[in-house]
Design an enzyme around this catalytic site. Structure first.
Site, PDB file in Angstrom:
ATOM      1  CG  PHE A 111      -0.403   0.449   2.502  1.00 20.30           C
ATOM      2  CD1 PHE A 111      -0.653   1.724   2.984  1.00 20.30           C
ATOM      3  CD2 PHE A 111       0.345  -0.418   3.287  1.00 20.30           C
ATOM      4  CE1 PHE A 111      -0.151   2.144   4.216  1.00 20.30           C
ATOM      5  CE2 PHE A 111       0.849  -0.013   4.514  1.00 20.30           C
ATOM      6  CZ  PHE A 111       0.604   1.275   4.977  1.00 20.30           C
ATOM      7  CE  LYS A 112       3.584   1.424   4.764  1.00 20.19           C
ATOM      8  NZ  LYS A 112       4.763   1.159   5.531  1.00 20.19           N
ATOM      9  CG  ASP A 113       3.993   0.545  -4.448  1.00 18.14           C
ATOM     10  OD1 ASP A 113       5.145   0.980  -4.296  1.00 18.14           O
ATOM     11  OD2 ASP A 113       3.741  -0.660  -4.629  1.00 18.14           O
ATOM     12  CG  LEU A 116       6.332   6.091  -0.307  1.00 17.23           C
ATOM     13  CD1 LEU A 116       6.875   4.874   0.408  1.00 17.23           C
ATOM     14  CD2 LEU A 116       7.268   7.275  -0.121  1.00 17.23           C
ATOM     15  CB  THR A 146       8.089   2.779   4.294  1.00 14.96           C
ATOM     16  OG1 THR A 146       6.760   3.018   4.734  1.00 14.96           O
ATOM     17  CG2 THR A 146       8.739   4.131   4.001  1.00 14.96           C
TER      18      THR A 146
END
Length: 496
Positions: A111-113, A116, A146
């Protein structure tokens, strides 16, 4: 009226959104928060007719209002493109009586994509807007996801360098392989002999080192962060909750104005804080269900009003949540303290000095939007097995924590409100834990044999992110002690 950002520890600090993104962390160690949360200026029906990019613009323009329309749309269009393997960016899958919001269709399958992918564009745009001449050094601690997402986002971005610290034995084998094989002339990955909290605390200390800041400036560098302490990470996360609601509405699953629950597996508290911000901006969310693993510091906080990190740090099969210092909780504490920076600063001082603090009854009453619970390792594994056997749908260990806690919530409350579960990582990122949960026989296989077995049982193609690390060479092998983190950074930047 323009939105300004204040430090959670000093009310006199006022900066524009682009400045807050550039700084990452306030000089006093506080986190930047908007002075107010604006209400959406589009209706829920209007959102339901929009693409992900369109929703992103309509949400983010309200909080990043010193970016021009062209600047913001350029950032959004550059982020949410063919790097994602679906046009929807964050599709909803109905399974096991809930709606799984798949946030793992980006380049690094976590989900960090979602945030980010856009942060490098926001940061470089902010640098231009503020006439920054220094190179930006992104300094980040990671509990697994992350790090790779930030590395992928910033790799070879002109005018930036990125240094990622991760706990040597505190991430999954796939997570580690993703990081240590990262290409890019400006990327640096360092394993520390400690846990994620050690890495996060070490990074914050480096940010607070005024002497180092001066030497950095003289050498043409300045720090910023890709952690969720950076408001540029948090704002894009609000978008996918709005988009989830919009999809439910477009699909006829709910009517405009119907409330939904948001179930979020969380360690650092950023992902669920984004849902809380969405609710306060006008999204009809009933309950914010905060799911913890066996490092249940947040569950205990919601139950008692005391935040206490003085406990054993447990390594679990959901390592991205193996956290005892939930940095983003500070933003919520500030808000429930009535945006009182002095009160918040005192509580954070207590945390620093004693490892704990207790909120007042009045503050506790402000937490009625939240429900907290946790999943044990055995419960987590049982949920993965049950959902696979009953529906054929395979979820990762972090998503299983959320699904487990959601079942506990329903049992306790009888609440049948339609619920969105944030599915934060692809099961391919945690193949061994996922496959072991389904059947112990798989443990005899190697990591990449497990990947192939997962493809067979899930009928979901192996993501490109996994294919490309099968044979990728290791390019980062630096390991340091916790007390060597600052020296390592200075060595990388040739400041020694």
């Amino acid at each position: 009226m323009s939105i300004l950002y204040s430090s959670t520890r000093d009310a006199s600090v006022k900066v524009k959104a682009s400045e807050a993104i550039l700084k990452g962390l306030a000089a006093d160690g506080g986190l930047f928060v908007p002075d107010s949360l604006p209400k959406f200026d589009k209706t829920l029906e209007e959102f339901s007719k929009m693409s992900y990019r369109e929703v992103a613009y309509e949400v983010m323009k309200l909080l990043l209002d010193d970016f021009t329309e062209d600047e913001l749309k350029h950032c959004i269009n550059s982020a949410y493109d063919s790097k994602f393997d679906t046009d929807k960016m964050a599709p909803l899958v109905k399974a096991d009586g809930a709606y799984f919001l798949e946030l793992f269709h980006g380049k690094t399958i976590a989900f960090k994509d979602m945030a980010l992918s856009i942060l490098p564009h926001l940061l470089t745009t902010a640098a231009k807007k503020n006439n920054v001449k220094n190179d930006i050094v992104i300094l980040t601690a990671t509990s697994g996801d992350t790090g790779k997402a930030a590395l992928a986002g910033f790799a070879d971005v002109p005018g930036t360098k990125i240094i990622v610290f991760y706990p040597k034995d505190g991430v999954s084998p796939i997570q580690e392989k993703q990081m240590v094989t990262q290409k890019g002339n400006n990327t640096y990955v360092v394993a520390i002999k400690g846990n994620f909290d050690d890495a996060q605390t070490g990074v914050k200390k480096i940010f607070a080192d005024k002497e180092l800041e001066k030497r950095m400036d003289a050498a043409g560098f300045q720090f910023s962060s890709a952690n969720s302490i950076n408001i540029g990470r948090l704002v894009p996360q609000i978008v996918y909750y709005v988009y989830a609601y919009a999809q439910l509405l477009a699909n006829g699953e709910i009517k405009a104005g119907d409330k939904i629950n948001a179930v979020v597996p969380t360690g650092n508290f950023g992902n669920i804080l984004a849902a809380y911000y969405a609710k306060n901006m006008g999204l009809p969310i009933n309950k914010l269900i905060c799911a913890s693993n066996e490092n249940k510091v947040l569950f205990d906080f919601f139950k008692t009003g005391e935040y206490d990190k003085n406990r054993d740090f447990i390594l679990t099969t959901s390592p991205s949540m193996d956290i005892l210092i939930s940095s983003n909780l500070e933003r919520l504490i500030y808000r429930i303290a009535g945006n009182d920076a002095a009160k918040n600063a005192n509580l954070m001082k207590e945390l620093r000095e004693t490892g704990k603090y207790t909120i007042t009854e009045d503050m506790k009453n402000e937490l009625k939007d939240f429900y907290g619970n946790y999943a044990s390792e055995n419960e987590d594994a049982a949920t993965i097995k049950k959902i696979y056997e009953e529906t054929g749908y395979v979820i990762d260990t972090h998503t299983a924590v959320a699904a487990t806690v959601y079942e506990k919530y329903k049992k306790e409350t009888g609440d049948e409100t339609k619920s969105v579960i944030a599915s934060t990582a692809s099961p391919y990122k945690f193949t061994r834990s996922v496959m072991n949960a389904i059947d112990k026989k798989y443990d005899a296989l190697s990591d990449f044999e497990l990947v192939d077995e997962l493809e067979k049982i899930s009928k979901v193609k192996v993501p490109q992110a996994i294919e490309e690390i099968r044979t990728a060479p290791v390019v980062h092998d630096t390991v340091c002690e916790v007390n060597e983190m600052s020296a390592t950074v200075q060595n990388i930047l040739s400041l020694n």
